[in-house]
Design a protein around this motif. Structure first.
Motif, PDB file in Angstrom:
ATOM      1  N   UNK A 171       6.178   6.376   5.762  1.00  0.00           N
ATOM      2  CA  UNK A 171       7.547   5.860   5.595  1.00  0.00           C
ATOM      3  C   UNK A 171       8.524   6.904   5.070  1.00  0.00           C
ATOM      4  N   UNK A 172       9.774   6.770   5.506  1.00  0.00           N
ATOM      5  CA  UNK A 172      10.811   7.733   5.189  1.00  0.00           C
ATOM      6  C   UNK A 172      11.543   7.368   3.898  1.00  0.00           C
ATOM      7  N   UNK A 173      12.480   8.242   3.512  1.00  0.00           N
ATOM      8  CA  UNK A 173      13.330   7.963   2.362  1.00  0.00           C
ATOM      9  C   UNK A 173      14.081   6.649   2.554  1.00  0.00           C
ATOM     10  N   UNK A 174      14.546   6.410   3.775  1.00  0.00           N
ATOM     11  CA  UNK A 174      15.316   5.187   4.017  1.00  0.00           C
ATOM     12  C   UNK A 174      14.433   3.946   4.001  1.00  0.00           C
ATOM     13  N   UNK A 175      13.154   4.106   4.336  1.00  0.00           N
ATOM     14  CA  UNK A 175      12.219   2.995   4.177  1.00  0.00           C
ATOM     15  C   UNK A 175      12.058   2.645   2.700  1.00  0.00           C
ATOM     16  N   UNK A 176      11.970   3.671   1.850  1.00  0.00           N
ATOM     17  CA  UNK A 176      11.846   3.418   0.415  1.00  0.00           C
ATOM     18  C   UNK A 176      13.119   2.782  -0.134  1.00  0.00           C
ATOM     19  N   UNK A 177      14.263   3.237   0.333  1.00  0.00           N
ATOM     20  CA  UNK A 177      15.523   2.631  -0.103  1.00  0.00           C
ATOM     21  C   UNK A 177      15.566   1.150   0.265  1.00  0.00           C
ATOM     22  N   UNK A 178      15.051   0.801   1.441  1.00  0.00           N
ATOM     23  CA  UNK A 178      14.980  -0.610   1.836  1.00  0.00           C
ATOM     24  C   UNK A 178      14.084  -1.386   0.873  1.00  0.00           C
ATOM     25  N   UNK A 179      12.963  -0.780   0.473  1.00  0.00           N
ATOM     26  CA  UNK A 179      12.051  -1.452  -0.454  1.00  0.00           C
ATOM     27  C   UNK A 179      12.722  -1.679  -1.803  1.00  0.00           C
ATOM     28  N   UNK A 180      13.449  -0.672  -2.289  1.00  0.00           N
ATOM     29  CA  UNK A 180      14.137  -0.802  -3.573  1.00  0.00           C
ATOM     30  C   UNK A 180      15.132  -1.954  -3.520  1.00  0.00           C
ATOM     31  N   UNK A 181      15.927  -1.974  -2.451  1.00  0.00           N
ATOM     32  CA  UNK A 181      16.913  -3.049  -2.324  1.00  0.00           C
ATOM     33  C   UNK A 181      16.232  -4.413  -2.246  1.00  0.00           C
ATOM     34  N   UNK A 182      15.175  -4.507  -1.485  1.00  0.00           N
ATOM     35  CA  UNK A 182      14.456  -5.775  -1.322  1.00  0.00           C
ATOM     36  C   UNK A 182      13.926  -6.280  -2.659  1.00  0.00           C
ATOM     37  N   UNK A 183      13.305  -5.390  -3.430  1.00  0.00           N
ATOM     38  CA  UNK A 183      12.670  -5.808  -4.680  1.00  0.00           C
ATOM     39  C   UNK A 183      13.691  -6.141  -5.759  1.00  0.00           C
ATOM     40  N   UNK A 184      14.810  -5.417  -5.785  1.00  0.00           N
ATOM     41  CA  UNK A 184      15.845  -5.730  -6.769  1.00  0.00           C
ATOM     42  C   UNK A 184      16.521  -7.052  -6.419  1.00  0.00           C
ATOM     43  N   UNK A 185      16.795  -7.278  -5.143  1.00  0.00           N
ATOM     44  CA  UNK A 185      17.416  -8.534  -4.726  1.00  0.00           C
ATOM     45  C   UNK A 185      16.479  -9.713  -4.973  1.00  0.00           C
ATOM     46  N   UNK A 186      15.168  -9.499  -4.821  1.00  0.00           N
ATOM     47  CA  UNK A 186      14.201 -10.558  -5.083  1.00  0.00           C
ATOM     48  C   UNK A 186      14.214 -10.979  -6.546  1.00  0.00           C
ATOM     49  N   UNK A 187      14.694 -10.112  -7.416  1.00  0.00           N
ATOM     50  CA  UNK A 187      14.809 -10.442  -8.832  1.00  0.00           C
ATOM     51  C   UNK A 187      16.113 -11.170  -9.146  1.00  0.00           C
ATOM     52  N   UNK A 188      16.932 -11.406  -8.115  1.00  0.00           N
ATOM     53  CA  UNK A 188      18.147 -12.190  -8.292  1.00  0.00           C
ATOM     54  C   UNK A 188      19.421 -11.390  -8.450  1.00  0.00           C
ATOM     55  N   UNK A 189      19.357 -10.074  -8.318  1.00  0.00           N
ATOM     56  CA  UNK A 189      20.543  -9.247  -8.500  1.00  0.00           C
ATOM     57  C   UNK A 189      21.276  -9.046  -7.177  1.00  0.00           C
ATOM     58  N   UNK A 190      22.596  -8.997  -7.263  1.00  0.00           N
ATOM     59  CA  UNK A 190      23.422  -8.704  -6.093  1.00  0.00           C
ATOM     60  C   UNK A 190      23.751  -7.214  -6.116  1.00  0.00           C
ATOM     61  N   UNK A 199       0.824  -1.205   0.000  1.00  0.00           N
ATOM     62  CA  UNK A 199       0.000   0.000   0.000  1.00  0.00           C
ATOM     63  C   UNK A 199       0.862   1.260   0.000  1.00  0.00           C
ATOM     64  N   UNK A 200       1.980   1.205   0.708  1.00  0.00           N
ATOM     65  CA  UNK A 200       2.916   2.331   0.677  1.00  0.00           C
ATOM     66  C   UNK A 200       3.486   2.518  -0.724  1.00  0.00           C
ATOM     67  N   UNK A 201       3.971   1.435  -1.338  1.00  0.00           N
ATOM     68  CA  UNK A 201       4.592   1.543  -2.659  1.00  0.00           C
ATOM     69  C   UNK A 201       3.586   1.976  -3.723  1.00  0.00           C
TER      70      UNK A 201
END
Length: 243
Positions: A196-215, A127-129
């Motif tokens: 949510x803060x900027x750092x919360x969004x940064x966590x989401x970006x990292x989570x979603x990119x890593x879920x796609x298999x990227x390091x 819902x945040x995203x």
């Protein structure tokens, strides 16, 4: 001459009429073997799983004559556990939830949606995203830029600009005009109206990119000399490691 069940071709369809199905059923779910009662599979009438065994559908069998279901077999044991004892799984919640949706087992779906993992993902994070403009598109754009920069390289980096408020948008644009960087390669996220803060969004970006298999790794963008505020207030570097 009749063909024994050991020599039935894989993927053969057989009639699923109820009188042909024994009270004990052998299943091959994605290569995992299970044995259960027919009544267990039909416990929730109206579910897709129950409908498979009503006699209205043709069922596929493997070379041993077991009914074949082309789904991940690892998680089917949790589905069976719930059907047998009403026990809601506490492991592999996200994956079991996907299978419960596929088999359309409504009571299990509702109970899993109340679990912290699914509730947090569906009600809070998603819902945040949804309030961050073009979030998914920007994640894909960031990946495309990183892949384009990866030719003959071990690493590639993408600069992202994350802004929460309209005021930040103006400051970010001011920074883009002043910083020495290719503006076309900067991916902007925001603004949004949510807690949510900027750092919360940064966590989401990292989570979603890593879920796609990227390091990947996240780094603050270095401050530009003489700039009137820190560039890392808005700019961050996502570094992709390819090998």
């Amino acid at each position: 001459m009749s063909i024994s069940s050991e020599h039935k071709p894989i993927g053969k369809q057989v009639a699923g009429s109820q009188h042909m199905l024994p009270p004990i059923v052998e299943l091959n779910v994605g290569g995992e073997m299970y044995t259960t009662a027919l009544s267990t599979l039909k416990k929730h009438p109206g579910s897709k799983l129950a409908e498979m065994f009503t006699g209205q559908h043709k069922l596929r069998t493997d070379s041993k004559g077991r009914i074949f279901i082309d789904r991940p077999g690892t998680y089917f044991k949790y589905i069976l556990e719930y059907l047998r004892s009403n026990q809601v799984p506490t492991q592999c919640i996200q994956d079991v939830y996907k299978e419960a949706l596929f088999y359309d087992i409504e009571p299990l779906i509702k109970q899993l949606e109340d679990s912290p993992q699914i509730f947090g993902e569906r009600v809070a994070r998603k819902q945040f995203l949804a309030r961050v403009p073009s979030y998914s598109e920007n994640v894909e754009l960031m990946i495309r830029i990183a892949r384009a920069e990866a030719v003959a390289s071990r690493y590639s980096s993408v600069i992202i600009c994350v802004v929460k408020t309209e005021e930040d948008v103006a400051r970010c644009q001011d920074a883009l005009n002043s910083l020495d960087m290719d503006k076309k390669s900067v991916v902007k996220f925001g603004p949004w109206k949510a807690a949510p803060t900027i750092y919360d969004l940064l966590d989401c970006i990292q989570m979603d990119v890593k879920d796609k298999g990227y390091e990947i790794s996240l780094h603050a963008h270095g401050a530009e000399k003489g700039f009137r505020f820190k560039s890392q207030d808005f700019f961050h570097i996502i570094r992709f490691t390819w090998w």
